[in-house]
Design an enzyme around this catalytic site. Structure first.
Site, PDB file in Angstrom:
ATOM      1  N   SER A  66      26.289  43.131   1.175  1.00  0.00           N
ATOM      2  CA  SER A  66      25.335  42.987   0.065  1.00  0.00           C
ATOM      3  C   SER A  66      25.093  44.325  -0.626  1.00  0.00           C
ATOM      4  O   SER A  66      25.044  44.411  -1.861  1.00  0.00           O
ATOM      5  CB  SER A  66      23.993  42.459   0.593  1.00  0.00           C
ATOM      6  OG  SER A  66      24.135  41.147   1.048  1.00  0.00           O
ATOM      7  N   ARG A 112      26.130  45.798  -4.565  1.00  0.00           N
ATOM      8  CA  ARG A 112      25.080  46.374  -5.422  1.00  0.00           C
ATOM      9  C   ARG A 112      25.349  47.834  -5.743  1.00  0.00           C
ATOM     10  O   ARG A 112      24.999  48.310  -6.829  1.00  0.00           O
ATOM     11  CB  ARG A 112      23.715  46.197  -4.738  1.00  0.00           C
ATOM     12  CG  ARG A 112      23.252  44.723  -4.761  1.00  0.00           C
ATOM     13  CD  ARG A 112      22.239  44.458  -3.661  1.00  0.00           C
ATOM     14  NE  ARG A 112      21.621  43.139  -3.738  1.00  0.00           N
ATOM     15  CZ  ARG A 112      22.167  42.006  -3.290  1.00  0.00           C
ATOM     16  NH1 ARG A 112      23.362  42.014  -2.730  1.00  0.00           N
ATOM     17  NH2 ARG A 112      21.529  40.856  -3.382  1.00  0.00           N
ATOM     18  N   GLN A 118      20.478  36.237  -4.304  1.00  0.00           N
ATOM     19  CA  GLN A 118      21.473  36.229  -5.377  1.00  0.00           C
ATOM     20  C   GLN A 118      20.809  35.829  -6.697  1.00  0.00           C
ATOM     21  O   GLN A 118      21.066  36.436  -7.737  1.00  0.00           O
ATOM     22  CB  GLN A 118      22.615  35.290  -5.025  1.00  0.00           C
ATOM     23  CG  GLN A 118      23.415  35.810  -3.830  1.00  0.00           C
ATOM     24  CD  GLN A 118      24.588  34.930  -3.465  1.00  0.00           C
ATOM     25  OE1 GLN A 118      24.755  33.850  -4.017  1.00  0.00           O
ATOM     26  NE2 GLN A 118      25.392  35.390  -2.532  1.00  0.00           N
ATOM     27  N   ASP A 153      22.834  34.048   7.142  1.00  0.00           N
ATOM     28  CA  ASP A 153      24.288  34.121   7.349  1.00  0.00           C
ATOM     29  C   ASP A 153      24.663  34.085   8.828  1.00  0.00           C
ATOM     30  O   ASP A 153      25.840  33.911   9.163  1.00  0.00           O
ATOM     31  CB  ASP A 153      24.842  35.395   6.699  1.00  0.00           C
ATOM     32  CG  ASP A 153      24.738  35.348   5.175  1.00  0.00           C
ATOM     33  OD1 ASP A 153      24.702  34.229   4.607  1.00  0.00           O
ATOM     34  OD2 ASP A 153      24.683  36.420   4.554  1.00  0.00           O
ATOM     35  N   LYS A 210      26.911  27.150   1.276  1.00  0.00           N
ATOM     36  CA  LYS A 210      27.497  28.485   1.463  1.00  0.00           C
ATOM     37  C   LYS A 210      29.027  28.362   1.319  1.00  0.00           C
ATOM     38  O   LYS A 210      29.510  27.405   0.729  1.00  0.00           O
ATOM     39  CB  LYS A 210      27.086  29.031   2.835  1.00  0.00           C
ATOM     40  CG  LYS A 210      25.593  29.331   2.928  1.00  0.00           C
ATOM     41  CD  LYS A 210      25.194  30.487   2.038  1.00  0.00           C
ATOM     42  CE  LYS A 210      23.708  30.774   2.122  1.00  0.00           C
ATOM     43  NZ  LYS A 210      23.290  31.764   1.128  1.00  0.00           N
TER      44      LYS A 210
HETATM   45  C1  S3P Z   1      23.492  37.553  -0.432  1.00  0.00           C
HETATM   46  C2  S3P Z   1      22.445  36.678  -0.346  1.00  0.00           C
HETATM   47  C3  S3P Z   1      22.469  35.468   0.483  1.00  0.00           C
HETATM   48  C4  S3P Z   1      23.569  35.513   1.522  1.00  0.00           C
HETATM   49  C5  S3P Z   1      24.864  36.001   0.962  1.00  0.00           C
HETATM   50  C6  S3P Z   1      24.714  37.389   0.354  1.00  0.00           C
HETATM   51  C7  S3P Z   1      23.375  38.708  -1.340  1.00  0.00           C
HETATM   52  O1  S3P Z   1      22.677  34.348  -0.351  1.00  0.00           O
HETATM   53  O2  S3P Z   1      23.739  34.247   2.115  1.00  0.00           O
HETATM   54  O3  S3P Z   1      25.857  36.055   1.981  1.00  0.00           O
HETATM   55  O4  S3P Z   1      24.167  39.673  -1.236  1.00  0.00           O
HETATM   56  O5  S3P Z   1      22.462  38.699  -2.179  1.00  0.00           O
HETATM   57  P1  S3P Z   1      21.438  33.650  -1.126  1.00  0.00           P
HETATM   58  O6  S3P Z   1      20.692  34.728  -1.754  1.00  0.00           O
HETATM   59  O7  S3P Z   1      22.036  32.725  -2.142  1.00  0.00           O
HETATM   60  O8  S3P Z   1      20.694  32.920  -0.053  1.00  0.00           O
END
Ligand code: S3P
Length: 425
Positions: free
Chosen positions: A19, A23, A164, A311, A338
């Site tokens: 993540s 970013r 996200q 996750d 997912k």
């Molecule tokens: C993530 C947010 C999560 C996660 C994904 C990565 C991110 O999803 O499951 O693997 O990097 O913002 P959601 O925000 O849709 O729950």
């Protein structure tokens, strides 16, 4: 007893947080000046973000342990000449949809078969409320065409916690120079707001809301990406299941919006200690020491804890098969959208191999029978399923084959070699 004879040992440098890696590339591209980022995860998903940024005119070098990226500010991206291929990466598609919309550009997002099925209305709704246009096929997935426009201030309330979606809105507002407030029913991972704040943006955060003020400009980043707790989780589970030994995972991100799996394992009876806690680039980091030989018992997880281990839930189901009593997860319907339907996939695989598990509409129940598992795992190309069952495959007595071992490249290319290195029988 399954598991006897397995000894874990050694130290592990888990790869950079996925993540935060996404970013770091995006926020470097939108900054004014030269960013230095170390420890970016060189995995398929992060390659997708780098590729999309390049298609938008940003000079992103090849992913490397140490990267220098020069950004020209939040209005510097240009319209792409081709589709933006997001591969398997939901984070790339949703965060970059916000960037494209806020930059006033038009682009068509595509992805692999799994990503093309995943829901995009969750970003269409807020982006259209801000003034962009988002075209989706009937099923609501990809291909998605985003048409940017001068955006307006937004106050958005999500019905499901999603980092996200939150990040899509914040990045759209940042690029457009407008104010955005995002409220969530419980807190999702907060890496975007931390990173923007570390770059000098004015961001206000409380338990259930994030506010980005209008007209923010980003200073360059100087960041070392912490190790990914979602990758460390596989080794914490392995050590918790092993009867002997100890593992140390170094430089792991321990941001409390991400550490729910370690808390759950501890509640099940595992011994996990945090050492040398410190801060790096606005994120908390520590070494994890997991001692094997615990007697695990089942737990119930639901409510606001879910986003903190979303996750890791397939892995929790796998551990549950070796915990005394029942492990029950609810409030996790998001798992169905997912990289695969992770509720159906994990339960079906556990049952096929010989464990006792059932689906719930929004989670699962696993009854711990300490089974000897035998058979073939169907991963549906889902990296986290491959790794969760990969952990169970190391337990002596189990004979588990995995249909697609290569899909771990999405988040952890060196997973199999790291797994082999820390296990001896
Ligand atoms: C993530 C947010 C999560 C996660 C994904 C990565 C991110 O999803 O499951 O693997 O990097 O913002 P959601 O925000 O849709 O729950």
């Amino acid at each position: 007893m399954t598991g006897r004879g397995l000894r874990v040992s050694g130290e592990l440098q888990v790869p950079g947080d996925k993540s935060i890696s996404h970013r770091s590339l995006i926020c470097s591209a939108l900054a004014e000046g030269t960013s230095r980022v170390r420890g970016v995860l060189p995995s398929a998903d992060v390659h997708s973000t780098a590729g999309v940024l390049r298609a938008l005119g940003v000079e992103v070098p090849a992913l490397a342990p140490s990267m220098v990226i020069t950004g020209a500010g939040r209005r510097s991206l240009r319209a792409p000449h081709s589709d933006l291929d997001c591969g398997n990466s939901g984070t790339t598609s949703r965060l970059m949809a916000g960037v494209v919309a806020g930059s006033g550009l038009t682009a068509r997002f595509t992805g692999d078969a799994s990503l093309s099925r995943r829901p995009m209305r969750r970003v269409k709704r807020p982006l259209e409320m801000m003034g962009a246009t988002v075209e989706l096929p009937q099923h609501g997935g990809l291909p998605m065409t985003v048409r940017g426009a001068p955006l307006t201030t937004v106050e958005w309330r999500s019905d499901t916690p999603s980092a996200q979606v939150k990040s899509c809105i914040l990045l759209a507002a940042l690029c457009a120079g407008v104010e955005a407030t995002v409220r969530e029913p419980s807190r999702s991972r907060d890496h975007t707001e931390r990173m923007l704040a570390s770059q000098g943006a004015e961001v206000w955060v409380n338990e259930d809301a994030v506010l980005l003020f209008a007209g923010q400009r980003l200073a360059p980043l100087d960041l070392t990406v912490p190790g990914d707790p979602s990758s460390a989780a596989f080794f914490a589970a392995l050590a918790a299941l092993a009867p002997a030994g100890e593992l140390r995972a170094l430089g792991v991100g321990v941001n409390e919006t991400r550490t729910g799996f370690f808390a759950a394992l501890r509640e099940m009876g595992a011994s996990i200690e945090l050492e040398d806690a410190r801060r790096e680039g606005g994120e908390p980091v520590a070494e994890l020491r997991i001692t094997a030989g615990a007697a695990l018992h089942g737990i119930t997880v639901g409510g606001p804890a879910i986003p903190t281990l979303i996750d890791e839930l397939p892995l929790l189901a796998c551990v549950g098969a070796y915990a005394e009593g029942e492990t029950r997860v609810t409030d996790a319907a998001e798992l169905r959208v997912k990289e695969s339907d992770r509720i159906a996939a994990v339960v079906q695989n556990l049952r096929t191999l010989g464990a006792d598990a059932d689906e719930l509409p929004d989670g699962f129940v696993v009854r711990g029978t300490r089974p000897r598992l035998r058979g073939m795992v169907t991963t549906y190309g889902d990296h986290r399923l491959a790794m969760a069952f990969g952990v169970l495959a190391t337990l002596p007595g189990n004979e588990i084959a995995i249909d697609d071992r290569e899909c771990v490249a999405v988040s952890y290319p060196a997973f199999w070699s790291d797994l082999a290195r820390v296990t001896e029988r």
